[in-house]
Design a protein around this motif. Structure first.
Motif, PDB file in Angstrom:
ATOM      1  N   UNK A 146       0.821  -1.209   0.000  1.00 10.42           N
ATOM      2  CA  UNK A 146       0.000   0.000   0.000  1.00 10.42           C
ATOM      3  C   UNK A 146       0.857   1.261   0.000  1.00 10.42           C
ATOM      4  N   UNK A 147       2.045   1.167   0.572  1.00 18.50           N
ATOM      5  CA  UNK A 147       2.949   2.323   0.609  1.00 18.50           C
ATOM      6  C   UNK A 147       3.326   2.776  -0.799  1.00 18.50           C
ATOM      7  N   UNK A 148       3.366   1.828  -1.737  1.00 17.69           N
ATOM      8  CA  UNK A 148       3.710   2.180  -3.113  1.00 17.69           C
ATOM      9  C   UNK A 148       2.567   2.931  -3.799  1.00 17.69           C
ATOM     10  N   UNK A 149       1.359   2.766  -3.282  1.00 15.32           N
ATOM     11  CA  UNK A 149       0.175   3.287  -3.960  1.00 15.32           C
ATOM     12  C   UNK A 149      -0.318   4.612  -3.395  1.00 15.32           C
ATOM     13  N   UNK A 150      -0.057   4.859  -2.105  1.00 15.56           N
ATOM     14  CA  UNK A 150      -0.507   6.101  -1.501  1.00 15.56           C
ATOM     15  C   UNK A 150       0.413   6.468  -0.340  1.00 15.56           C
ATOM     16  N   UNK A 151       0.367   7.714   0.041  1.00 15.69           N
ATOM     17  CA  UNK A 151       1.245   8.214   1.101  1.00 15.69           C
ATOM     18  C   UNK A 151       0.649   7.873   2.468  1.00 15.69           C
ATOM     19  N   UNK A 152       1.140   6.806   3.098  1.00 14.19           N
ATOM     20  CA  UNK A 152       0.642   6.378   4.405  1.00 14.19           C
ATOM     21  C   UNK A 152       1.824   6.200   5.364  1.00 14.19           C
ATOM     22  N   UNK A 153       1.597   6.371   6.665  1.00  7.36           N
ATOM     23  CA  UNK A 153       2.664   6.150   7.658  1.00  7.36           C
ATOM     24  C   UNK A 153       2.842   4.651   7.891  1.00  7.36           C
ATOM     25  N   UNK A 154       3.587   4.008   7.032  1.00  7.09           N
ATOM     26  CA  UNK A 154       3.642   2.556   7.020  1.00  7.09           C
ATOM     27  C   UNK A 154       4.225   1.989   8.314  1.00  7.09           C
ATOM     28  N   UNK A 155       5.231   2.643   8.879  1.00  7.83           N
ATOM     29  CA  UNK A 155       5.813   2.136  10.126  1.00  7.83           C
ATOM     30  C   UNK A 155       4.799   2.127  11.263  1.00  7.83           C
ATOM     31  N   UNK A 156       4.047   3.221  11.377  1.00  8.67           N
ATOM     32  CA  UNK A 156       3.030   3.294  12.430  1.00  8.67           C
ATOM     33  C   UNK A 156       1.951   2.234  12.210  1.00  8.67           C
ATOM     34  N   UNK A 157       1.584   2.014  10.971  1.00 11.60           N
ATOM     35  CA  UNK A 157       0.581   0.993  10.669  1.00 11.60           C
ATOM     36  C   UNK A 157       1.070  -0.399  11.080  1.00 11.60           C
ATOM     37  N   UNK A 158       2.309  -0.708  10.772  1.00  9.06           N
ATOM     38  CA  UNK A 158       2.850  -2.023  11.117  1.00  9.06           C
ATOM     39  C   UNK A 158       2.942  -2.191  12.635  1.00  9.06           C
ATOM     40  N   UNK A 159       3.294  -1.131  13.344  1.00  8.91           N
ATOM     41  CA  UNK A 159       3.320  -1.183  14.806  1.00  8.91           C
ATOM     42  C   UNK A 159       1.935  -1.519  15.351  1.00  8.91           C
ATOM     43  N   UNK A 160       0.920  -0.851  14.827  1.00 11.63           N
ATOM     44  CA  UNK A 160      -0.441  -1.109  15.294  1.00 11.63           C
ATOM     45  C   UNK A 160      -0.914  -2.508  14.889  1.00 11.63           C
ATOM     46  N   UNK A 161      -0.460  -2.999  13.769  1.00  9.49           N
ATOM     47  CA  UNK A 161      -0.819  -4.362  13.365  1.00  9.49           C
ATOM     48  C   UNK A 161      -0.199  -5.400  14.300  1.00  9.49           C
TER      49      UNK A 161
ATOM     50  N   UNK B   9      14.980   0.692  10.431  1.00  7.53           N
ATOM     51  CA  UNK B   9      15.650   0.756  11.731  1.00  7.53           C
ATOM     52  C   UNK B   9      14.887   1.585  12.746  1.00  7.53           C
ATOM     53  N   UNK B  10      14.246   2.658  12.296  1.00 12.68           N
ATOM     54  CA  UNK B  10      13.573   3.554  13.221  1.00 12.68           C
ATOM     55  C   UNK B  10      12.379   2.904  13.904  1.00 12.68           C
ATOM     56  N   UNK B  11      11.794   1.912  13.254  1.00 15.48           N
ATOM     57  CA  UNK B  11      10.578   1.317  13.797  1.00 15.48           C
ATOM     58  C   UNK B  11      10.841   0.598  15.105  1.00 15.48           C
ATOM     59  N   UNK B  12      12.075   0.169  15.355  1.00 20.84           N
ATOM     60  CA  UNK B  12      12.377  -0.620  16.553  1.00 20.84           C
ATOM     61  C   UNK B  12      12.165   0.187  17.825  1.00 20.84           C
ATOM     62  N   UNK B  13      12.606   1.445  17.850  1.00 17.06           N
ATOM     63  CA  UNK B  13      12.397   2.242  19.063  1.00 17.06           C
ATOM     64  C   UNK B  13      11.021   2.888  19.059  1.00 17.06           C
ATOM     65  N   UNK B  14      10.484   3.213  17.895  1.00 15.10           N
ATOM     66  CA  UNK B  14       9.143   3.805  17.844  1.00 15.10           C
ATOM     67  C   UNK B  14       8.077   2.836  18.349  1.00 15.10           C
ATOM     68  N   UNK B  15       8.293   1.559  18.139  1.00 18.96           N
ATOM     69  CA  UNK B  15       7.354   0.540  18.612  1.00 18.96           C
ATOM     70  C   UNK B  15       7.092   0.704  20.110  1.00 18.96           C
ATOM     71  N   UNK B  16       8.128   0.985  20.873  1.00 17.85           N
ATOM     72  CA  UNK B  16       7.993   1.069  22.331  1.00 17.85           C
ATOM     73  C   UNK B  16       7.232   2.315  22.781  1.00 17.85           C
ATOM     74  N   UNK B  17       7.160   3.336  21.934  1.00 16.95           N
ATOM     75  CA  UNK B  17       6.378   4.528  22.285  1.00 16.95           C
ATOM     76  C   UNK B  17       4.900   4.198  22.415  1.00 16.95           C
ATOM     77  N   UNK B  18       4.454   3.178  21.711  1.00 15.68           N
ATOM     78  CA  UNK B  18       3.060   2.741  21.784  1.00 15.68           C
ATOM     79  C   UNK B  18       2.898   1.514  22.680  1.00 15.68           C
ATOM     80  N   UNK B  19       3.839   0.584  22.596  1.00 15.49           N
ATOM     81  CA  UNK B  19       3.659  -0.701  23.275  1.00 15.49           C
ATOM     82  C   UNK B  19       3.812  -0.610  24.791  1.00 15.49           C
TER      83      UNK B  19
END
Length: 371
Positions: A112-127, A340-350
């Motif tokens: 989906x990231x290829x098709x529209x501008x979405x915050x893919x890292x945040x989406x994967x964290x929530x998934x 790489x950034x997703x690893x520490x961002x994950x903990x901001x939510x988790x």
């Protein structure tokens, strides 16, 4: 080809960290490499290997591009798309297990990231958070529930009934958080060109291999299932086998060995006193132990000393939130994101979600089971 296969192993920082931890544990525990193979859950490793090949095959077939285009056209805003993906991840995890749900949802999100501008890292964290919340509902949603269900002797419906209040509370909390974290911004559809080419032959081949693999898993013939799937791709599309992040399997193997050595520490040899803990003490221990050694090994360890109660089931499932090792699903999702950034961002939510889940869970379990 050798460079392509070796690159993930050489640049995998998490794998290197696990190897360093393992080397440190060797100093404090008996050196017994002959036990390391038995410490690895080979069923999990082989199942992951098969799923990695199958999802990579569908990804390289181009079908996710086709499916992604159809999805983008159906959702008007970023918030609607995020809520749909989170709900889909939670729902799929209840009957496909949390790991399998991620192998479906995350590659689709990356497309989906290829098709529209979405915050893919945040989406994967929530998934990742969604599959942890959704999978706790059923006895087949995750490995720890399978183990607890088998030990408890409960019916399928009875197990679901005891987990329903927690599942409803956590999924509702996650959807509310998702509502505030994703704006109602209109999706900007970027790909204007003609529909992408895809390979129906490879998609149908993946479907056939999936059926074969499921049958092999049902017959407890995981190794033969993996070998048959690998042989099929070697004939149909060899690039699938080259494109897979094989270092992920080594990460899990090293993690199992590290956990085995961790349980040999003198500190954990006094676990016999666990059975004398209060309800609150056992609840906190289940959550805390999951943060260190993951909730599946934590469940295995605690079942040696306490019965498979609702309290234990709630604790180890809540323990899937928080720190990265809490659930193996966390590692799978973040590894697939390849950022790489997703690893520490994950903990901001988790981590906040862990605190909230622990408080809500303890309140509910006192109200419903410990009165």
């Amino acid at each position: 080809m050798i460079k392509t296969l070796a690159r993930p192993f050489l640049h995998d920082r998490f794998l290197q960290l696990l190897l360093i931890v393992g080397a440190a544990l060797l100093v404090a525990t008996p050196f017994a490499p002959q036990q390391w193979a038995s410490a690895i859950d080979w069923h999990t490793i082989l199942t992951l290997a098969g799923l990695m090949m199958l999802t990579k095959g569908v990804e390289l077939s181009g079908y996710f591009d086709v499916l992604g285009r159809r999805m983008v056209r159906r959702f008007a805003s970023e918030r609607q798309l995020a809520l749909f993906l989170v709900c889909a991840a939670a729902l799929l995890s209840t009957f496909l297990t949390n790991d399998v749900a991620l192998f479906i949802i995350v590659p689709l999100t990356l497309t989906l990231k290829k098709l529209c501008n979405i915050p893919v890292n945040r989406l994967i964290i929530f998934e990742a958070l969604a599959v942890n919340a959704g999978s706790l509902l059923t006895p087949i949603g995750n490995p720890q529930n399978i183990l607890l269900w088998g030990r408890s002797g409960q019916s399928f419906a009875a197990f679901v009934w005891q987990m329903t209040p927690l599942a409803l509370a956590l999924v509702t909390s996650l959807l509310l958080l998702c509502w505030f974290c994703f704006p109602a911004k209109k999706l900007d559809y970027q790909a204007r060109e003609k529909s992408p080419a895809w390979q129906p032959r490879l998609v149908w081949g993946c479907l056939a291999f999936y059926v074969v693999f499921l049958v092999a898993l049902e017959l407890k013939l995981e190794l033969w299932g993996v070998l048959l799937v690998a042989a099929g791709f070697a004939l149909l599309a060899r690039r699938v086998l080259v494109s897979i992040d094989w270092s992920l399997l080594l990460v899990f193997m090293v993690m199992f060995i590290d956990v085995h050595m961790l349980t040999q520490l003198p500190l954990l040899q006094g676990m016999q006193n666990v059975s004398t803990l209060s309800h609150g003490g056992l609840y906190l221990l289940g959550i805390g132990l999951s943060q260190v050694i993951s909730n599946v090994p934590g469940t295995i360890l605690l079942l040696n000393y306490v019965p498979p109660s609702a309290l234990l089931a709630w604790a180890v499932n809540i323990g899937g939130f928080g720190l990265l090792p809490g659930s193996l699903a966390n590692i799978i999702a973040l590894r697939m994101a390849n950022n790489r950034r997703i690893w520490w961002r994950f903990h901001l939510f988790s981590i906040p979600l862990l605190v909230w889940s622990a408080l809500v869970g303890y309140g509910l379990i006192n109200l419903l089971f410990l009165r």
